[in-house]
Design a protein around this motif. Structure first.
Motif, PDB file in Angstrom:
ATOM      1  N   GLY A  18      46.065  51.088  41.462  1.00 37.70           N
ATOM      2  CA  GLY A  18      46.526  51.740  42.679  1.00 37.70           C
ATOM      3  C   GLY A  18      46.849  53.208  42.558  1.00 37.70           C
ATOM      4  N   VAL A  19      46.394  53.867  41.505  1.00 41.92           N
ATOM      5  CA  VAL A  19      46.739  55.272  41.289  1.00 41.92           C
ATOM      6  C   VAL A  19      45.617  56.232  41.686  1.00 41.92           C
ATOM      7  N   CYS A  20      44.366  55.887  41.409  1.00 43.37           N
ATOM      8  CA  CYS A  20      43.276  56.866  41.544  1.00 43.37           C
ATOM      9  C   CYS A  20      42.651  56.924  42.938  1.00 43.37           C
ATOM     10  N   PHE A  21      42.784  55.886  43.728  1.00 42.63           N
ATOM     11  CA  PHE A  21      42.211  55.807  45.075  1.00 42.63           C
ATOM     12  C   PHE A  21      40.683  55.837  45.079  1.00 42.63           C
ATOM     13  N   CYS A  75      41.924  47.528  44.937  1.00 35.99           N
ATOM     14  CA  CYS A  75      42.520  46.967  43.713  1.00 35.99           C
ATOM     15  C   CYS A  75      43.946  46.487  43.947  1.00 35.99           C
ATOM     16  N   VAL A 111      36.181  50.523  41.039  1.00 37.27           N
ATOM     17  CA  VAL A 111      37.456  50.459  40.335  1.00 37.27           C
ATOM     18  C   VAL A 111      37.443  51.460  39.189  1.00 37.27           C
ATOM     19  N   PHE A 112      38.475  52.285  39.130  1.00 35.97           N
ATOM     20  CA  PHE A 112      38.646  53.192  37.991  1.00 35.97           C
ATOM     21  C   PHE A 112      39.938  52.830  37.267  1.00 35.97           C
ATOM     22  N   CYS A 113      41.077  53.005  37.950  1.00 35.09           N
ATOM     23  CA  CYS A 113      42.357  52.691  37.290  1.00 35.09           C
ATOM     24  C   CYS A 113      42.703  51.207  37.410  1.00 35.09           C
ATOM     25  N   GLY A 114      42.399  50.628  38.549  1.00 35.15           N
ATOM     26  CA  GLY A 114      42.720  49.218  38.770  1.00 35.15           C
ATOM     27  C   GLY A 114      44.183  48.938  39.066  1.00 35.15           C
ATOM     28  N   CYS A 160      38.850  53.228  44.837  1.00 38.63           N
ATOM     29  CA  CYS A 160      38.354  51.922  45.308  1.00 38.63           C
ATOM     30  C   CYS A 160      38.531  51.722  46.813  1.00 38.63           C
TER      31      CYS A 160
HETATM   32  S1  FES Z   1      41.013  51.524  41.264  1.00 36.01           S
HETATM   33 FE1  FES Z   1      42.393  53.167  41.247  1.00 36.01          FE
HETATM   34  S2  FES Z   1      43.467  52.935  43.116  1.00 36.01           S
HETATM   35 FE2  FES Z   1      42.167  51.211  43.051  1.00 36.01          FE
END
Ligand code: FES
Length: 83
Positions: free
Chosen positions: A46-49, A64, A41-44, A51
């Motif tokens: 749904g933006v960074c992909f 996430c 998890v980075f953004c949590g 996860c």
């Molecule tokens: S943590 Fe960034 S898209 Fe899921």
């Protein structure tokens, strides 16, 4: 609610995301970037992909954003793999 992640059964609460179940189980990362660096998890939101996982055979599911469902089969994936 129980899901299977890479063959391991993990318990979660109804309404948790797959990432939530993984984090609650103590997993901080479950994917590798092309460089080999760990990703989870980075953004949590749904933006960074970062996860991405395979859920019931479907690749590139954002852990996430996807609520865990009873019996889900989750497989970790890597960008270094062939599709
Ligand atoms: S943590 Fe960034 S898209 Fe899921």
């Amino acid at each position: 609610m129980r899901i299977t992640v890479d063959g391991e059964t993990l318990a979660g609460e109804a309404g948790q995301t797959i990432a939530g179940v993984l984090l609650a189980a103590g997993r901080r990362s479950w994917r590798r970037a092309p460089s080999g660096a760990p990703r989870g998890v980075f953004c949590g939101i749904g933006v960074c992909f970062d996860c991405l996982v395979i859920v019931n055979g479907v690749r590139d599911v954002r852990a996430c954003r996807r609520r865990a469902q009873e019996g889900d089969i989750v497989t970790t994936q890597s960008r270094t793999e062939a599709p």
